[in-house]
Design a protein around this motif. Structure first.
Motif, PDB file in Angstrom:
ATOM      1  N   LYS A  19     -24.587   0.626  24.934  1.00  0.00           N
ATOM      2  CA  LYS A  19     -24.646   2.105  23.882  1.00  0.00           C
ATOM      3  C   LYS A  19     -24.319   1.499  22.730  1.00  0.00           C
ATOM      4  O   LYS A  19     -24.490   2.543  21.625  1.00  0.00           O
ATOM      5  CB  LYS A  19     -23.469   3.167  24.330  1.00  0.00           C
ATOM      6  CG  LYS A  19     -23.868   3.656  25.406  1.00  0.00           C
ATOM      7  CD  LYS A  19     -23.264   4.722  26.123  1.00  0.00           C
ATOM      8  CE  LYS A  19     -23.854   5.624  27.876  1.00  0.00           C
ATOM      9  NZ  LYS A  19     -22.722   6.592  27.723  1.00  0.00           N
ATOM     10  N   SER A  21     -25.322   0.644  18.796  1.00  0.00           N
ATOM     11  CA  SER A  21     -26.236   0.502  17.975  1.00  0.00           C
ATOM     12  C   SER A  21     -26.003  -0.479  16.782  1.00  0.00           C
ATOM     13  O   SER A  21     -24.985  -0.203  16.718  1.00  0.00           O
ATOM     14  CB  SER A  21     -27.253   1.361  18.202  1.00  0.00           C
ATOM     15  OG  SER A  21     -26.254   2.735  17.269  1.00  0.00           O
ATOM     16  N   PHE A  22     -26.796  -0.961  16.653  1.00  0.00           N
ATOM     17  CA  PHE A  22     -27.037  -1.287  15.012  1.00  0.00           C
ATOM     18  C   PHE A  22     -26.201  -0.513  14.015  1.00  0.00           C
ATOM     19  O   PHE A  22     -25.389  -1.106  13.284  1.00  0.00           O
ATOM     20  CB  PHE A  22     -28.467  -1.710  15.183  1.00  0.00           C
ATOM     21  CG  PHE A  22     -28.806  -3.117  13.696  1.00  0.00           C
ATOM     22  CD1 PHE A  22     -28.106  -3.780  13.336  1.00  0.00           C
ATOM     23  CD2 PHE A  22     -28.921  -1.550  11.834  1.00  0.00           C
ATOM     24  CE1 PHE A  22     -28.453  -3.959  11.968  1.00  0.00           C
ATOM     25  CE2 PHE A  22     -29.180  -2.228  10.911  1.00  0.00           C
ATOM     26  CZ  PHE A  22     -28.892  -3.710  10.798  1.00  0.00           C
ATOM     27  N   SER A  24     -24.073   1.903  14.751  1.00  0.00           N
ATOM     28  CA  SER A  24     -22.899   1.588  14.725  1.00  0.00           C
ATOM     29  C   SER A  24     -21.935   0.827  13.739  1.00  0.00           C
ATOM     30  O   SER A  24     -21.177   0.760  13.145  1.00  0.00           O
ATOM     31  CB  SER A  24     -21.845   2.099  16.405  1.00  0.00           C
ATOM     32  OG  SER A  24     -22.811   1.495  17.333  1.00  0.00           O
ATOM     33  N   THR A 101     -27.780   5.017   5.260  1.00  0.00           N
ATOM     34  CA  THR A 101     -28.698   5.432   6.679  1.00  0.00           C
ATOM     35  C   THR A 101     -30.024   4.927   6.698  1.00  0.00           C
ATOM     36  O   THR A 101     -30.691   5.069   7.438  1.00  0.00           O
ATOM     37  CB  THR A 101     -28.760   6.420   7.481  1.00  0.00           C
ATOM     38  OG1 THR A 101     -28.460   7.549   6.021  1.00  0.00           O
ATOM     39  CG2 THR A 101     -26.338   5.745   7.540  1.00  0.00           C
ATOM     40  N   SER A 106     -31.743   2.670  14.142  1.00  0.00           N
ATOM     41  CA  SER A 106     -30.837   3.654  15.401  1.00  0.00           C
ATOM     42  C   SER A 106     -29.389   4.152  14.246  1.00  0.00           C
ATOM     43  O   SER A 106     -28.313   3.687  14.672  1.00  0.00           O
ATOM     44  CB  SER A 106     -30.426   2.290  16.484  1.00  0.00           C
ATOM     45  OG  SER A 106     -29.627   1.530  15.818  1.00  0.00           O
ATOM     46  N   GLY A 109     -25.811   6.017  14.973  1.00  0.00           N
ATOM     47  CA  GLY A 109     -24.192   5.856  15.695  1.00  0.00           C
ATOM     48  C   GLY A 109     -24.040   5.698  14.804  1.00  0.00           C
ATOM     49  O   GLY A 109     -22.850   5.309  14.390  1.00  0.00           O
TER      50      GLY A 109
END
Length: 121
Positions: A19, A21-22, A24, A101, A106, A109
Motif C-alpha cells: 500500500k 505509494s510514491f 507516501s 504534490t 499517487s 498518500g
C-alpha cells in the motif's frame, strides 16, 4: 544466512508495503527534510533573539517588541482574525501540500507519509 523470522516479518508486512505509494514515500522524505531545516531555523531565530535581547538589556538598542509581534501576526495570520490559530496552520498546510504534490503520481498518500515523517523521522 537466511533468517526465518525475517522472512515471516516481511510476509506479514507485505500488505502494508504494497500500500505504500510514491506519494507516501516522498511525503515521509519531505517531512524529514522539513524537520531538519525547521530545527536549524529555530536555532538561528533563537540565537538572533538572544543577541538582540542582550543588546536591549545592556542599553545599546531599543526594541519595540509589541510592534514586532503585531507586524509578525499580520504577516502570518491568513484568516485576518488577528491571531495565529489552527485555521492559519491548516491554510499553510494546504498551500504547502498543493506545491509539494503538484503533478506527483499517487499523491494521495503524501499527507500520511508527511505526518508519519514528522513524528518518526
Amino acid at each position: 544466512m537466511k533468517n526465518k523470522d525475517d522472512d515471516m516479518t516481511l510476509e506479514k508486512a507485505k500488505p502494508i508495503l504494497a500500500k505504500l505509494s510514491f506519494g507516501s514515500i516522498v511525503g515521509y522524505c519531505s517531512a524529514a527534510a522539513a524537520k531538519t531545516v525547521g530545527k536549524a531555523a529555530a536555532v538561528l531565530a533563537g540565537l538572533s533573539f538572544i543577541v538582540v535581547q542582550s543588546a536591549v538589556y545592556s542599553g545599546y538598542v531599543e526594541v519595540d517588541w509589541e510592534k514586532i509581534q503585531g507586524d509578525a501576526i499580520k504577516k502570518i495570520d491568513t484568516d485576518g482574525d488577528g491571531q495565529i490559530t489552527v485555521d492559519d496552520a491548516k491554510n499553510y498546510w494546504g498551500k504547502v501540500k498543493q506545491i509539494l504534490t503538484n503533478k506527483i503520481p499517487s499523491a494521495g498518500g503524501f499527507s500520511i507519509g508527511f505526518m508519519y515523517g514528522l513524528q518518526y523521522a
